[in-house]
Design a protein around this motif. Sequence first.
Motif, PDB file in Angstrom:
ATOM      1  N   LYS A  11     -12.502  11.628   7.032  1.00  0.00           N
ATOM      2  CA  LYS A  11     -13.838  11.858   7.557  1.00  0.00           C
ATOM      3  C   LYS A  11     -14.034  11.165   8.898  1.00  0.00           C
ATOM      4  CE  LYS A  11     -17.762  12.348   4.753  1.00  0.00           C
ATOM      5  NZ  LYS A  11     -18.717  11.771   3.822  1.00  0.00           N
ATOM      6  N   GLN A  12     -13.488   9.973   9.024  1.00  0.00           N
ATOM      7  CA  GLN A  12     -13.664   9.202  10.238  1.00  0.00           C
ATOM      8  C   GLN A  12     -12.321   8.582  10.613  1.00  0.00           C
ATOM      9  OE1 GLN A  12     -16.490   6.086   9.806  1.00  0.00           O
ATOM     10  NE2 GLN A  12     -16.223   5.324  11.878  1.00  0.00           N
ATOM     11  N   PHE A  13     -11.971   8.642  11.897  1.00  0.00           N
ATOM     12  CA  PHE A  13     -10.705   8.079  12.357  1.00  0.00           C
ATOM     13  C   PHE A  13     -10.833   6.568  12.509  1.00  0.00           C
ATOM     14  CE2 PHE A  13      -7.962   6.594  15.791  1.00  0.00           C
ATOM     15  CZ  PHE A  13      -6.736   6.955  15.272  1.00  0.00           C
ATOM     16  N   ASN A  14      -9.850   5.857  11.985  1.00  0.00           N
ATOM     17  CA  ASN A  14      -9.770   4.409  12.160  1.00  0.00           C
ATOM     18  C   ASN A  14      -8.511   4.097  12.944  1.00  0.00           C
ATOM     19  OD1 ASN A  14     -12.074   3.826  10.677  1.00  0.00           O
ATOM     20  ND2 ASN A  14     -10.946   3.912   8.764  1.00  0.00           N
ATOM     21  N   LYS A  15      -8.669   3.234  13.929  1.00  0.00           N
ATOM     22  CA  LYS A  15      -7.508   2.859  14.724  1.00  0.00           C
ATOM     23  C   LYS A  15      -6.513   2.116  13.842  1.00  0.00           C
ATOM     24  CE  LYS A  15      -8.994   0.419  18.112  1.00  0.00           C
ATOM     25  NZ  LYS A  15      -9.410  -0.262  19.342  1.00  0.00           N
ATOM     26  N   PRO A  16      -5.217   2.255  14.122  1.00  0.00           N
ATOM     27  CA  PRO A  16      -4.203   1.567  13.322  1.00  0.00           C
ATOM     28  C   PRO A  16      -4.390   0.058  13.302  1.00  0.00           C
ATOM     29  CG  PRO A  16      -3.164   3.244  14.664  1.00  0.00           C
ATOM     30  CD  PRO A  16      -4.608   3.188  15.068  1.00  0.00           C
ATOM     31  N   SER A  17      -4.862  -0.519  14.405  1.00  0.00           N
ATOM     32  CA  SER A  17      -5.065  -1.971  14.436  1.00  0.00           C
ATOM     33  C   SER A  17      -6.182  -2.384  13.485  1.00  0.00           C
ATOM     34  CB  SER A  17      -5.377  -2.438  15.854  1.00  0.00           C
ATOM     35  OG  SER A  17      -6.569  -1.823  16.318  1.00  0.00           O
ATOM     36  N   VAL A  18      -7.207  -1.546  13.354  1.00  0.00           N
ATOM     37  CA  VAL A  18      -8.316  -1.841  12.453  1.00  0.00           C
ATOM     38  C   VAL A  18      -7.856  -1.747  11.000  1.00  0.00           C
ATOM     39  CG1 VAL A  18     -10.608  -1.071  11.698  1.00  0.00           C
ATOM     40  CG2 VAL A  18     -10.040  -1.097  14.132  1.00  0.00           C
ATOM     41  N   VAL A  19      -7.049  -0.737  10.727  1.00  0.00           N
ATOM     42  CA  VAL A  19      -6.521  -0.561   9.365  1.00  0.00           C
ATOM     43  C   VAL A  19      -5.655  -1.756   8.993  1.00  0.00           C
ATOM     44  CG1 VAL A  19      -5.025   0.864   7.921  1.00  0.00           C
ATOM     45  CG2 VAL A  19      -6.639   1.949   9.479  1.00  0.00           C
ATOM     46  N   ARG A  20      -4.779  -2.168   9.914  1.00  0.00           N
ATOM     47  CA  ARG A  20      -3.890  -3.299   9.670  1.00  0.00           C
ATOM     48  C   ARG A  20      -4.682  -4.587   9.447  1.00  0.00           C
ATOM     49  NH1 ARG A  20      -0.396  -1.514  13.183  1.00  0.00           N
ATOM     50  NH2 ARG A  20      -1.394  -2.538  14.934  1.00  0.00           N
ATOM     51  N   ARG A  21      -5.720  -4.775  10.255  1.00  0.00           N
ATOM     52  CA  ARG A  21      -6.551  -5.965  10.128  1.00  0.00           C
ATOM     53  C   ARG A  21      -7.262  -6.001   8.772  1.00  0.00           C
ATOM     54  NH1 ARG A  21     -11.602  -6.437  13.639  1.00  0.00           N
ATOM     55  NH2 ARG A  21     -12.711  -8.020  12.511  1.00  0.00           N
ATOM     56  N   ALA A  22      -7.721  -4.853   8.309  1.00  0.00           N
ATOM     57  CA  ALA A  22      -8.377  -4.782   7.000  1.00  0.00           C
ATOM     58  C   ALA A  22      -7.385  -5.110   5.883  1.00  0.00           C
ATOM     59  CB  ALA A  22      -8.975  -3.398   6.785  1.00  0.00           C
ATOM     60  N   GLN A  23      -6.149  -4.638   6.026  1.00  0.00           N
ATOM     61  CA  GLN A  23      -5.117  -4.944   5.024  1.00  0.00           C
ATOM     62  C   GLN A  23      -4.823  -6.434   4.994  1.00  0.00           C
ATOM     63  OE1 GLN A  23      -1.891  -2.451   6.254  1.00  0.00           O
ATOM     64  NE2 GLN A  23      -2.554  -0.710   4.999  1.00  0.00           N
ATOM     65  N   VAL A  24      -4.742  -7.064   6.160  1.00  0.00           N
ATOM     66  CA  VAL A  24      -4.479  -8.499   6.239  1.00  0.00           C
ATOM     67  C   VAL A  24      -5.625  -9.286   5.615  1.00  0.00           C
ATOM     68  CG1 VAL A  24      -4.251 -10.436   7.838  1.00  0.00           C
ATOM     69  CG2 VAL A  24      -2.917  -8.371   8.205  1.00  0.00           C
ATOM     70  N   GLN A  25      -6.854  -8.889   5.910  1.00  0.00           N
ATOM     71  CA  GLN A  25      -8.008  -9.571   5.344  1.00  0.00           C
ATOM     72  C   GLN A  25      -8.041  -9.439   3.823  1.00  0.00           C
ATOM     73  OE1 GLN A  25     -11.257  -7.813   7.515  1.00  0.00           O
ATOM     74  NE2 GLN A  25     -11.303  -9.491   9.018  1.00  0.00           N
ATOM     75  N   LYS A  26      -7.694  -8.275   3.324  1.00  0.00           N
ATOM     76  CA  LYS A  26      -7.659  -8.069   1.882  1.00  0.00           C
ATOM     77  C   LYS A  26      -6.575  -8.944   1.246  1.00  0.00           C
ATOM     78  CE  LYS A  26      -7.185  -4.488  -1.613  1.00  0.00           C
ATOM     79  NZ  LYS A  26      -6.926  -3.061  -1.866  1.00  0.00           N
ATOM     80  N   ALA A  27      -5.422  -9.020   1.893  1.00  0.00           N
ATOM     81  CA  ALA A  27      -4.334  -9.852   1.384  1.00  0.00           C
ATOM     82  C   ALA A  27      -4.739 -11.329   1.376  1.00  0.00           C
ATOM     83  CB  ALA A  27      -3.077  -9.642   2.211  1.00  0.00           C
ATOM     84  N   GLN A  28      -5.436 -11.771   2.426  1.00  0.00           N
ATOM     85  CA  GLN A  28      -5.893 -13.156   2.481  1.00  0.00           C
ATOM     86  C   GLN A  28      -6.892 -13.444   1.367  1.00  0.00           C
ATOM     87  OE1 GLN A  28      -7.461 -13.372   6.451  1.00  0.00           O
ATOM     88  NE2 GLN A  28      -5.505 -14.028   7.353  1.00  0.00           N
ATOM     89  N   TYR A  29      -7.788 -12.518   1.120  1.00  0.00           N
ATOM     90  CA  TYR A  29      -8.788 -12.677   0.063  1.00  0.00           C
ATOM     91  C   TYR A  29      -8.113 -12.791  -1.305  1.00  0.00           C
ATOM     92  CZ  TYR A  29     -12.483 -11.374  -3.198  1.00  0.00           C
ATOM     93  OH  TYR A  29     -13.358 -11.345  -4.251  1.00  0.00           O
ATOM     94  N   ILE A  30      -7.154 -11.918  -1.559  1.00  0.00           N
ATOM     95  CA  ILE A  30      -6.437 -11.950  -2.840  1.00  0.00           C
ATOM     96  C   ILE A  30      -5.656 -13.248  -2.984  1.00  0.00           C
ATOM     97  CG2 ILE A  30      -4.573 -10.852  -4.148  1.00  0.00           C
ATOM     98  CD1 ILE A  30      -5.600  -8.164  -3.054  1.00  0.00           C
ATOM     99  N   GLN A  31      -5.047 -13.695  -1.888  1.00  0.00           N
ATOM    100  CA  GLN A  31      -4.287 -14.944  -1.938  1.00  0.00           C
ATOM    101  C   GLN A  31      -5.200 -16.134  -2.228  1.00  0.00           C
ATOM    102  OE1 GLN A  31      -0.927 -14.981  -1.745  1.00  0.00           O
ATOM    103  NE2 GLN A  31      -1.122 -17.077  -2.426  1.00  0.00           N
ATOM    104  N   ARG A  32      -6.405 -16.135  -1.611  1.00  0.00           N
ATOM    105  CA  ARG A  32      -7.360 -17.204  -1.884  1.00  0.00           C
ATOM    106  C   ARG A  32      -7.775 -17.221  -3.350  1.00  0.00           C
ATOM    107  NH1 ARG A  32     -11.229 -15.498   1.863  1.00  0.00           N
ATOM    108  NH2 ARG A  32     -10.055 -15.371   3.756  1.00  0.00           N
ATOM    109  N   LEU A  33      -7.978 -16.041  -3.933  1.00  0.00           N
ATOM    110  CA  LEU A  33      -8.333 -15.958  -5.351  1.00  0.00           C
ATOM    111  C   LEU A  33      -7.207 -16.509  -6.232  1.00  0.00           C
ATOM    112  CD1 LEU A  33     -10.023 -12.438  -5.677  1.00  0.00           C
ATOM    113  CD2 LEU A  33     -11.115 -14.670  -5.749  1.00  0.00           C
ATOM    114  N   ARG A  34      -5.979 -16.145  -5.900  1.00  0.00           N
ATOM    115  CA  ARG A  34      -4.834 -16.626  -6.674  1.00  0.00           C
ATOM    116  C   ARG A  34      -4.659 -18.148  -6.544  1.00  0.00           C
ATOM    117  NH1 ARG A  34      -0.678 -11.723  -5.376  1.00  0.00           N
ATOM    118  NH2 ARG A  34      -1.594 -10.244  -6.857  1.00  0.00           N
ATOM    119  N   ASP A  35      -4.878 -18.667  -5.318  1.00  0.00           N
ATOM    120  CA  ASP A  35      -4.764 -20.100  -5.102  1.00  0.00           C
ATOM    121  C   ASP A  35      -5.852 -20.852  -5.885  1.00  0.00           C
ATOM    122  OD1 ASP A  35      -2.575 -19.737  -3.486  1.00  0.00           O
ATOM    123  OD2 ASP A  35      -3.702 -19.934  -1.597  1.00  0.00           O
TER     124      ASP A  35
END
Length: 64
Positions: free
Chosen positions: A36-60
Amino acid sequence: MLIIPIKEGENIDRPLKRFKRKFDKTGAKRQLQTRKQFNKPSVVRRAQVQKAQYIQRLRDAEDI
């Protein structure tokens, strides 16, 4: 296209439930939302990194 066979004398609720389950498994709705809406690859990558950081914080926090 999804084809759901309906058996003789079967209530409409069961085939509808099967259709919804198959539709969810195909990922068509998720794909439509991403197209529906185009997202730049850098934005997609940044969202993935933020999600990974959030999950890591929960695990820690769980380990502490």
